[in-house]
Write an enzyme that holds these catalytic residues in place. Structure first.
Site, short mmCIF file in Angstrom:
data_model
loop_
_atom_site.label_atom_id
_atom_site.label_comp_id
_atom_site.label_asym_id
_atom_site.label_seq_id
_atom_site.Cartn_x
_atom_site.Cartn_y
_atom_site.Cartn_z
N HIS A 1 -5.40 1.83 -7.19
CA HIS A 1 -5.46 2.23 -5.78
C HIS A 1 -4.87 1.14 -4.93
O HIS A 1 -5.05 -0.03 -5.20
CB HIS A 1 -6.91 2.47 -5.36
N ASP B 1 0.86 -1.18 0.00
CA ASP B 1 0.00 0.00 0.00
C ASP B 1 0.89 1.23 0.00
O ASP B 1 2.03 1.17 -0.47
CB ASP B 1 -0.95 -0.03 1.20
N GLY C 1 4.77 -0.62 -3.83
CA GLY C 1 3.71 -0.01 -3.06
C GLY C 1 2.89 0.92 -3.92
O GLY C 1 2.90 0.86 -5.14
N HIS C 2 2.15 1.81 -3.25
CA HIS C 2 1.26 2.74 -3.93
C HIS C 2 1.79 4.16 -3.89
O HIS C 2 1.05 5.11 -4.13
CB HIS C 2 -0.14 2.69 -3.31
N GLY C 3 3.06 4.32 -3.55
CA GLY C 3 3.67 5.64 -3.59
C GLY C 3 3.54 6.40 -2.29
O GLY C 3 3.30 5.84 -1.23
#
Length: 413
Positions: A413, A217, A239-241
Site C-alpha cells: 500500500h 504514493d 508510485g502506487h499506480g
C-alpha cells in the site's frame, strides 16, 4: 526603448501562453524573487485581476524564484464567461520559518476557491520542498500539506506546470466540476509518503491527461463522490499506480461512477490498476469503471481489487466486511509484465461480492513462469494469464480458468 521592450515582451508572452487582455504582474505589486514571503503582493495582484470586469485578465508570476506562504486565491471574480488566467513562469516555494497553517493535521499551500472559467498554466514550478522541514516523506506520521488545490471551482484547466516534492498531495481537485489537468510533470521520491500526484474527490467531469507522474504514493487517485472522470495518456512510475479509493472510510461518502482510465503506462510501481475499500465500511458504490489500453512493466500488483485495505495494520474493523459495492468493472487490452507471481488479485467483500467484472484481452506475463491469480467473492469472467512465451497461444476473449493454486503475494500500500 523601455516601452518597445515592454511591447515586445507582451507579444512574446501572448505567443507562448495564448492569453491576452490586461496582465497583472505580481512584481508590479511588490513581489520580488527572494526568500521573503510574497503573499501580500500575490493577493494584491489577484484582487486586481479577479476584480477586473474588462475580461481576459491575466495574473502573471514571471521568471524568478519566489517564496510564498499559505495563500488562497478566492472568488467569485468579475470575469464572467471570460477566462481568468494565472500564469506561473517562475519557481514558487514555501517561505522559511513555518509558513503553513498550524491548525489540524492536513492543510493546503496554494488554493483557488469559488472561481469559474480559470486557467492555471505556465512554464514554472511549484516546489513544495517536501524533503525539508521534517514532513511526512520517508518518515513517520506528521503534518501533510497539499501543494495546489482547486476547491469549488468550475470550468478550469491546470496545464503545463511542474510539481516537485510536495509535502502531501501535489494537486487536489475537490468539489469541482468540468476541470482538466493536462501536460503536467509531477515528481517526488519513491519513498515519500502520502504524496499522491493528482487526487480527485467530490468532483465531476474531470479529465487528467498527457502527464508524467512519479511519486511515493498513487500517481492518480479517484476518491469518493467522483463521477465522469477520464484519465488518459498518463505515464505513471514510481508510485502506487492508478487507484480508485480508498473508499468507505467515512459515513455518507458519495459513489464513484463513470471512470475511464485509458492509454496509460505504469512502470515499476507497487500496484498497477487498483480499487481499494476499507474493511467495516458504511454502504456506498463504485461502478461503471473501465481500464483500457494499459501497458505495464515490472509492476508488483498489476490488477488488484482490495476490499480489506488496511495500510497500517491497525484497523478497528479489520474483521468486518466492506459494504462498498463494486460492480461493472472492465479490464480491456491490458498487457505487460508483473514483478510478482500473482498478476491479478480480486479480493472482494464477503457481504458485497464484486459483480459484472469483465476481462478482455488481458495479457500479463511473469517472466518464464505462468502468472498466478487470486479471486474471492467475484462474479464475472476470469482473465487470460500466461507466461511470456505462451502469449501468442491465446486469441482475444480467451478465458481459461485462473491458476487458483498460485501463491498469493501480500499487496503493498
Amino acid at each position: 526603448m523601455t516601452t518597445i521592450l515592454k511591447v515586445f515582451t507582451l507579444h512574446l508572452f501572448i505567443m507562448l501562453h495564448g492569453v491576452h487582455g490586461h496582465i497583472y504582474d505580481v512584481t508590479e505589486y511588490g513581489a520580488e524573487p527572494s526568500n521573503i514571503d510574497n503573499k501580500d503582493a500575490f493577493l494584491a495582484a489577484w484582487r486586481a485581476a479577479c476584480g477586473s470586469a474588462a475580461g481576459n485578465a491575466t495574473l502573471l508570476i514571471p521568471e524568478g524564484t519566489f517564496a510564498v506562504s499559505t495563500v488562497e486565491f478566492s472568488g467569485p471574480c468579475k470575469n464572467g464567461r471570460s477566462p481568468l488566467a494565472v500564469v506561473v513562469d517562475g519557481v514558487l516555494h514555501p517561505c522559511a520559518g513555518g509558513c503553513h497553517r498550524k491548525s489540524g493535521d492536513d492543510d493546503v499551500w496554494i488554493t483557488f476557491s469559488g472561481v469559474s472559467n480559470l486557467l492555471v498554466t505556465g512554464a514554472g514550478t511549484l516546489d513544495g520542498r517536501g524533503g525539508e522541514h521534517g514532513h511526512s516523506n520517508g518518515g513517520g506520521k506528521s503534518k501533510t500539506t497539499t501543494t495546489l488545490e482547486l476547491d469549488s471551482v468550475a470550468n478550469a484547466t491546470v496545464r503545463g506546470l511542474r510539481f516537485l516534492n510536495s509535502r502531501g498531495f501535489h494537486l487536489n481537485l475537490h468539489r469541482s466540476s468540468h476541470v482538466a489537468a493536462e501536460r503536467l510533470r509531477i515528481e517526488a521520491p519513491a519513498a515519500s509518503r502520502n504524496t499522491d500526484g493528482i487526487h480527485v474527490g467530490l468532483s465531476s467531469h474531470v479529465t487528467v491527461a498527457d502527464s508524467l507522474v512519479g511519486t511515493g504514493d498513487d500517481c492518480v487517485s479517484i476518491g469518493p463522490g467522483s463521477s465522469g472522470v477520464v484519465v488518459a495518456g498518463v505515464a505513471c512510475g514510481p508510485g502506487h499506480g492508478i487507484s480508485v479509493g480508498s473508499l468507505g472510510r467515512e459515513e455518507g461518502e458519495g459513489d464513484v461512477r463513470g471512470l475511464v482510465v485509458r492509454n496509460c503506462t505504469v512502470v515499476g510501481t507497487t500496484n498497477g490498476l487498483r480499487i481499494k475499500t476499507w474493511p467495516g465500511s458504511p454502504p456506498s458504490r463504485a461502478f461503471n469503471i473501465t481500464f483500457r489500453d494499459i501497458v505495464m512493466s515490472n509492476v508488483s500488483n498489476p490488477i488488484i481489487i482490495d476490499q480489506h485495505y488496511c495500510p497500517h495494520a491497525h484497523c478497528s474493523d479489520i474483521a468486518k466486511p466492506s459494504l462498498v459495492q463494486i460492480s461493472d468493472v472492465t479490464y480491456e487490452r491490458i498487457e505487460g509484465t508483473s514483478s510478482s507471481r500473482v498478476a491479478v488479485q480480486l479480493l472482494c467483500s464477503e457481504d458485497r461480492p464484486c459483480s459484472g467484472v469483465r476481462f478482455d484481452r488481458v495479457n500479463l506475463s511473469c517472466g518464464r513462469e505462468r502468472c498466478g491469480s487470486k479471486f474471492s467473492n467475484v462474479e464475472g469472467t476470469k482473465p487470460t494469464l500466461v507466461a511470456a512465451d505462451e502469449a501468442a497461444a491465446f486469441g482475444p476473449g480467451a478465458v481459461p480458468p485462473p491458476d487458483q493454486d498460485a501463491d498469493v503475494v501480500e499487496s503493498q500500500h
